[in-house]
Design a protein around this motif. Sequence first.
Motif: not given
Length: 480
Positions: A244-246, A253-258, A262-267, A427-432
């Motif tokens: 979700x953070x990523x 845009x492609x990465x944000x959609x991915x 993934x956030x919705x599926x894991x939620x 952003x990546x470090x914040x997410x992890x």
Amino acid sequence: MQENLFYTSVNKDYKKWLLPALLLAVFFGWLIAGKGMTISLMLVAIPFAAGFLTIVFYYPRFGYIFLIAYCFLVPGLGRHIEGPQFGLGQDGLLLLTWLGVIFHRSGKFRYRHLNNDLVWLSVVWFIITVLEIGNPERPSILGWFYEMRSATLYWVLSVPLGFLVFNKKKDLDLFIYIIIILSVIGSFWGMKQLYIGLDASENRWMESGAKKTHLLFGKLRVFSYYTEAAQFGASQAMLAVICGILAFGPHTKAKRIFFAIAALLTFYGMLISGTRGAMFALVGGGFVFLVLSKQIKILLIGTLFGLGFLGILKYTTIGNTNAQIVRLRTSLDPNDPSLMTRLNNQKVLQSYLADKPFGTGVGTLGMWGVKYNPGKFISTIPPDSLYVKIWAMYGIVGFIIWFGIMLYILGKSAGIIWNTRDKALRNKLSALCAGSAGILLCSYGNEVMNQMPSSIIVYTTWVLIWLSPRWDEKPLAGAK
């Protein structure tokens, strides 16, 4: 020399190998006939094992990457293939990769990089765990051995190993994609269990005792290929936070959609696990991210949104037609029977541990306590929580040290991220960091941070955050 049908030279001495080869074939045939398919599978695996060993000794980094993936899959392998102790494979992979580093002929590994506080903290906790062998309560040494693997061994082996072999900026991206892909596959496997059904091996596992905790009021608590539902739910919640953070980061845009998918599926994976404590991974991880965002407006809006979400769960009946939401809602009920049982167990432990400042010893409660310390009163009390387990095994002294270490690591991680200038890296470090903080928080309700794959995700996250200052790039002049 003579020529055969295909006009190639053949040495006449080849005939001397026919008898040994024939005898070897007969021996293997007898072995397979007498010992079954397990032996045949082992024989087939030998060349692959030899190839794997060669790769790890030439490229130890591959061993660490394989370990991360293996930690996701090992519980499922254990359920579907009887016999081998796949859990010990984690120990074997760590030791094998260490051997690959130690005996690597290039000498390229810089051990001086291990002289940092993160490594020394892992060593301190390992030493404390070793000293617990002499606990006055005289715990079983076998119980100590099996418990200390998850309590400290994986920690003290994987953190310095990460500094040596998993220390490039590209490894940060690789790590993120590995854990996302394997978690999303886990989400789909969980959906298969819920909507199609369990396979024969999973049903056998349920009937062996897991049914009492994974089939509640006729509803399956999905566990996917993880250890059990609690680990599945917590891990999925952590990945939902990370993805979700990523998804809101400065990526293509492609990465944000991915990341958003993934956030919705894991939620959803978290919801179908029926793990109520996993919700606190979302709340805690989300709050840590809001703090790391360095923007008061986002912090306030995010806090209000989070409080609104909790308010809907606690004070409304919205979504009560969904069994997963109903179970999630009970996590906010102070009179929930499960919560009351846990609180009562903690009162019993508080009285029992009053004169035991160093606890009862590692491996005296939980699964290994029941198996190897059956005569001890402490083994009859289910810990239910990693915090409670640390407190009971190490005593209040050990718990304060452990919790202090966790807070120090979290605080320094936040400080490193706070000073990171590269927006994409931050952003990546914040997410992890947020995901790891969420796992630490929900470990109060379940034993999750000391189980795979959450353990290896958290340990690797720490290492990557510590290494990140060397990858930080100063923004160009005039860049916003």
